[in-house]
Design an enzyme around this catalytic site. Sequence first.
Site, mmCIF file in Angstrom:
data_model
loop_
_atom_site.group_PDB
_atom_site.id
_atom_site.type_symbol
_atom_site.label_atom_id
_atom_site.label_comp_id
_atom_site.label_asym_id
_atom_site.label_seq_id
_atom_site.Cartn_x
_atom_site.Cartn_y
_atom_site.Cartn_z
ATOM 1 N N HIS A 1 0.817 -1.234 0.050
ATOM 2 C CA HIS A 1 -0.068 -0.032 0.086
ATOM 3 C C HIS A 1 1.018 1.243 -0.132
ATOM 4 C CE1 HIS A 1 0.423 0.900 4.554
ATOM 5 N NE2 HIS A 1 0.235 -0.269 4.599
ATOM 6 N N ASP B 1 -0.461 4.399 0.941
ATOM 7 C CA ASP B 1 -0.513 5.264 2.063
ATOM 8 C C ASP B 1 0.135 5.216 3.232
ATOM 9 O OD1 ASP B 1 -2.131 3.152 2.392
ATOM 10 O OD2 ASP B 1 -3.260 4.437 3.888
ATOM 11 N N ASP C 1 6.049 1.565 6.264
ATOM 12 C CA ASP C 1 4.783 0.679 6.137
ATOM 13 C C ASP C 1 4.018 1.885 5.330
ATOM 14 O OD1 ASP C 1 2.241 -0.240 6.735
ATOM 15 O OD2 ASP C 1 2.183 0.439 8.548
ATOM 16 N N GLU D 1 -4.882 1.831 2.736
ATOM 17 C CA GLU D 1 -5.035 0.792 3.741
ATOM 18 C C GLU D 1 -5.037 1.087 4.947
ATOM 19 O OE1 GLU D 1 -2.937 -2.641 5.908
ATOM 20 O OE2 GLU D 1 -2.544 -0.299 5.788
ATOM 21 N N GLU D 2 -4.109 2.116 5.267
ATOM 22 C CA GLU D 2 -4.436 2.647 6.761
ATOM 23 C C GLU D 2 -5.379 3.034 7.594
ATOM 24 O OE1 GLU D 2 -1.686 1.819 8.358
ATOM 25 O OE2 GLU D 2 -0.005 2.042 7.525
ATOM 26 N N ASP E 1 3.941 -6.484 3.824
ATOM 27 C CA ASP E 1 3.768 -5.321 4.828
ATOM 28 C C ASP E 1 3.795 -5.832 6.250
ATOM 29 O OD1 ASP E 1 2.313 -2.972 5.636
ATOM 30 O OD2 ASP E 1 0.379 -3.773 5.322
ATOM 31 N N HIS F 1 4.096 3.528 12.332
ATOM 32 C CA HIS F 1 3.195 4.691 12.629
ATOM 33 C C HIS F 1 3.794 5.703 13.699
ATOM 34 C CE1 HIS F 1 -0.575 2.259 11.522
ATOM 35 N NE2 HIS F 1 0.366 1.865 10.760
#
Length: 411
Positions: free
Chosen positions: A80, A82, A143, A177-178, A200, A382
């Site tokens: 992903h 994003d 990520d 995705e997030e 991922d 994150h």
Amino acid sequence: MPASVTDRFLRYVVIDTQSDAASSSQPSTEKQKNLGRLLVEELHAIGVSDAHLDEHGYVYATIPSNSPKNNVPVICLCAHMDTAPDFSGAGVKPQIVRNYQGGDIQLPGDPSQVIRVAEHPVLKDMIGHDIVTTDGTTLLGADDKAGIAEIMAAAEFLMSNPDIRHGTIRILFTTDEEIGRGVDKVDLEKLGADFGYTLDGETAGTIEDETFSADGVEVAIKGVAIHPGFAYGKMENAIKIAGAIVERLPRDMAPETTKGRQGFIHPIAVSGVMEKANLSFIVRDFTEEGLASKEALLEEIVKDVLKGYPGSSYTFKVKHQYRNMKMVLDRHPEIVEHAVEAIRRAGMTPVRGSIRGGTDGSRLSFMGLPCANLFAGGHAFHSPLEFVSSQDMEKAVRTIVELARIWEERA
């Protein structure tokens, strides 16, 4: 000279692709397409001629089969674009700690941000590695831009080494995705894959075939509102009711007190005035039964609190989010078996894991594309402490190449 996986990664992380849960469009932020456009250009440059960006911000592309066999399953590689809304992803300034020799890593942009070995013991396995970090003021975006860089580097390697036999490989880069919408608009017919892998995951050598099952719960409280000067024996304050519900949640069933295969009930938002209040929860467990029992427990708590407020009422709505992909993957054991063998051939000891979260793969599995999750090498997702090793990203590239080879050999 082909671009190294690290060169690619450094190019991708400086593009801000943060998704936004408050936006109803797909993609939720137009800036995600900036990375998508660059990836399409790079795919064209390495000879992947059908690469394109669709209106939802997805990138689709095909590495054509070069196998004489016509029964090789079509494999999808997915990552992903994003980054998480949890921490700023704008103005990322990547740093490289070359030939890391151990010890804590202090980040230059904010010296209070320190990647500590005590908190990230995986650093002990990275002596001699080149470790990419941020300057401490943003997240890194490993990520899942590490996953993207690895798929791109593997695509270039396969395109320029036609002697390595493989079947058709479909590439899918997703948006959002997030915020849980990563595959909302994926066209599986157009994708045309039999099985898939998301890149991922975290630690090098890990293959994950299990995720949480997940629901959201919305609790709306209707209290009894009245002027506070005349409230004696009459007022039932919805804010206090909401507070009492949160206070009654089991202490041993929270994200901060659970690990491994334990699920949780987690309040994520609360709003209210005297007359009405709303509580939002996420509920997680590895089994359907565990999920159902936690939701029943939560409703029992709400009912019990409301007993003390006879004039008030509540509504309790459960929203299905995603389910444990193991239910699907157990019917196709070769997906994980081939990945385990690929990891071994790439020089690592394979580790089977469970994800305390979800991936695009968990939703894709239930949409009809059984999909396991492979390591991408990143850590401390994150957060401004996010880091990834160049050598671990290279191991992921080797794993993808071996995986392509194994599916062809065993067809």
